[in-house]
Design an enzyme around this catalytic site. Structure first.
Site, short mmCIF file in Angstrom:
data_model
loop_
_atom_site.label_atom_id
_atom_site.label_comp_id
_atom_site.label_asym_id
_atom_site.label_seq_id
_atom_site.Cartn_x
_atom_site.Cartn_y
_atom_site.Cartn_z
NE ARG A 164 47.60 42.77 26.29
CZ ARG A 164 47.29 43.98 25.83
NH1 ARG A 164 47.81 44.41 24.70
NH2 ARG A 164 46.49 44.78 26.50
CB SER A 247 42.77 41.58 29.73
OG SER A 247 42.51 42.94 29.69
CD GLU A 343 46.27 39.82 28.06
OE1 GLU A 343 46.83 40.11 29.12
OE2 GLU A 343 45.60 40.62 27.41
N1 EPU Z 1 32.95 46.24 27.94
C1 EPU Z 1 31.69 45.88 28.33
N2 EPU Z 1 31.57 45.18 29.50
C2 EPU Z 1 32.64 44.84 30.26
C3 EPU Z 1 33.92 45.21 29.83
C4 EPU Z 1 34.05 45.93 28.66
O1 EPU Z 1 30.70 46.16 27.68
O2 EPU Z 1 32.45 44.22 31.30
C5 EPU Z 1 33.09 47.05 26.73
C6 EPU Z 1 33.49 48.48 27.13
O3 EPU Z 1 32.36 49.26 27.38
C7 EPU Z 1 34.27 48.97 25.96
C8 EPU Z 1 34.86 47.70 25.40
O4 EPU Z 1 34.17 46.60 25.96
O5 EPU Z 1 33.41 49.53 25.00
C9 EPU Z 1 36.35 47.60 25.65
O6 EPU Z 1 36.61 47.69 27.06
P1 EPU Z 1 37.90 48.46 27.64
O7 EPU Z 1 37.97 49.80 27.06
O8 EPU Z 1 37.86 48.32 29.13
O9 EPU Z 1 39.14 47.68 27.04
P2 EPU Z 1 39.39 46.12 26.84
O10 EPU Z 1 39.34 45.83 25.38
O11 EPU Z 1 38.51 45.34 27.73
C10 EPU Z 1 41.97 46.35 26.48
C11 EPU Z 1 43.19 45.64 26.99
C12 EPU Z 1 43.57 46.17 28.37
C13 EPU Z 1 43.87 47.65 28.22
C14 EPU Z 1 42.61 48.34 27.70
C15 EPU Z 1 42.87 49.81 27.40
C16 EPU Z 1 43.14 43.42 26.02
C17 EPU Z 1 42.89 41.95 26.26
N3 EPU Z 1 42.93 44.21 27.07
O12 EPU Z 1 40.90 46.00 27.36
O13 EPU Z 1 44.78 45.52 28.76
O14 EPU Z 1 44.24 48.22 29.48
O15 EPU Z 1 42.20 47.75 26.44
O16 EPU Z 1 43.67 49.95 26.28
O17 EPU Z 1 43.52 43.79 24.92
C18 EPU Z 1 45.60 43.63 29.95
O18 EPU Z 1 45.99 43.20 28.87
O19 EPU Z 1 45.78 43.01 31.03
C19 EPU Z 1 44.84 44.88 29.98
C20 EPU Z 1 44.28 45.34 31.10
#
Ligand code: EPU
Length: 347
Positions: A164, A247, A343
């Site tokens: 990012r 995010s 972000e």
């Molecule tokens: N999780 C929780 N509780 C929550 C949210 C997440 O326990 O409220 C856990 C989920 O269960 C999962 C882990 O955290 O095991 C990761 O969550 P998720 O798969 O939703 O992905 P993320 O790391 O929260 C990242 C990117 C997203 C992207 C997704 C899919 C960043 C900051 N965010 O989210 O990007 O769509 O992976 O690849 O790296 C963005 O940058 O705006 C964005 C949406």
């Protein structure tokens, strides 16, 4: 050149925060940008480049001259034995562009479906999702130096992409990121190298689950596009309906030693080991573990289905969003000793 005054920005930022641009000019070509820069009064003013407004928090009216990027166009530039090189104008909607590439038979961007914003904003924060980052498909971009009007081209190395992150997020020259270009340039066109032959990127847990559920062992690019759209719709709010900027925080990277302590205290923590031995923690999990999911402070809130996404519950100010963000940072820091980094760009 039409200079619009006191332009409401609520519909031009995905958080739907109420704010105004004191002056706004719509630019539809490189020549338009150069005309603005060459016109004495406008050229001398500080400038703010606005794309789809999907990664900003407006904390007040925008005093610099807003350059609203409306440079359009999508085309195949070159086909080689190894790739399709495809170009889009910076003002094109990102998701529409991804959809168009698939319709033309140029696969490779399907994992990045439904990310809000414009093509020109995509390299700024090196957008990423479901195992693919923009830098994996990037060829080069054209931009204009807002001080000199000079048009220049950058390759991937010159963009200094990180998680990012890119040269466009850094204001000052730094040793690690080369010359910072934040606020100094306007991206006009971006080119992507979409590899031949196409190979699916499926490692991400949510995608693997869909593949197993539907029993599709060899999905097509369109199939992956559809799955990514479904997965995102199920857990991320549609900015057209609920104001948000995706995010709100980056997933923090910690050393293995830091993580040992945290895992010992919270064995359920979600983390991903990185190749260099460091560990990336799921910020959404950390925020969720602090009890923030679904909470509201003022008119800003934490999305019910994904704690990493802050939302506008209606009439939120940028100040309210930032107050909530700071409260989240404080509680995650107090419990885990980790400082979350926002972000979006705070304006
Ligand atoms: N999780 C929780 N509780 C929550 C949210 C997440 O326990 O409220 C856990 C989920 O269960 C999962 C882990 O955290 O095991 C990761 O969550 P998720 O798969 O939703 O992905 P993320 O790391 O929260 C990242 C990117 C997203 C992207 C997704 C899919 C960043 C900051 N965010 O989210 O990007 O769509 O992976 O690849 O790296 C963005 O940058 O705006 C964005 C949406």
């Amino acid at each position: 050149m039409l200079v619009e005054k006191n332009v409401p920005l609520q519909a031009l930022n995905s958080f739907h925060i109420v704010a105004k641009a004191h002056q706004l000019v719509r630019v539809a070509s490189q020549a338009d940008v150069q005309t603005v820069l060459a016109s004495g009064e406008l050229g001398a003013q500080p400038k703010f480049v606005l794309g789809g407004g999907s990664n900003i928090v407006l904390t007040g009216d925008v005093k610099p001259l807003v350059l609203k990027v409306e440079i359009m166009g999508r085309r195949l530039v070159q086909e080689t034995a190894r790739a399709f090189v495809v170009e889009a104008g910076a003002g094109e909607d990102w998701h529409d562009f991804v959809h168009w590439t698939l319709q033309q038979g140029y696969a490779g961007l399907e994992n990045l479906a439904l990310i809000p914003g414009t093509v020109g904003a995509a390299p700024v924060q090196n957008i990423g999702a479901y195992g693919v980052e923009l830098q994996d498909r990037f060829d080069s971009l054209d931009a204009i130096d807002l001080q000199t009007g000079r048009i220049f081209t950058l390759n991937a190395a010159q963009c200094a992409f990180g998680y990012r992150d890119s040269v466009f997020k850094h204001a000052a020259p730094t040793t690690t990121r080369g010359l910072g270009l934040a606020g100094r340039s306007l991206i006009t066109q971006v080119r992507f190298s979409l590899p031949k032959p196409w190979k699916p990127v499926l490692g991400y847990a949510d995608l693997e689950r869909r593949m197993a559920e539907e029993n599709v062992p060899a999905p097509t690019p369109q199939q992956i596009f559809d799955w990514v759209c479904d997965i995102r719709r199920a857990k991320l709010p549609d900015p057209a309906l609920i104001g948000n900027a995706g995010s709100f925080f980056k997933n923090p990277t910690v050393t293995a030693e830091q993580c040992v302590d945290i895992i010992a205290r919270d064995p359920k923590i979600v983390y991903y080991p990185l190749l260099d031995g460091s560990i990336k923690l799921a910020a959404g999990w950390l925020i969720d573990a602090c009890g923030w999911k679904g909470k509201t402070v003022g008119h800003a809130g934490v999305y019910e289905k994904q704690a990493l996404v802050l939302v506008n519950r209606g009439d939120a100010t940028g100040g309210e969003v930032m107050t909530l963000a700071k409260a989240i940072q404080t509680s995650v820091y107090e419990r885990f000793g980790i400082l979350l980094e926002p972000e979006p760009v705070v304006v």
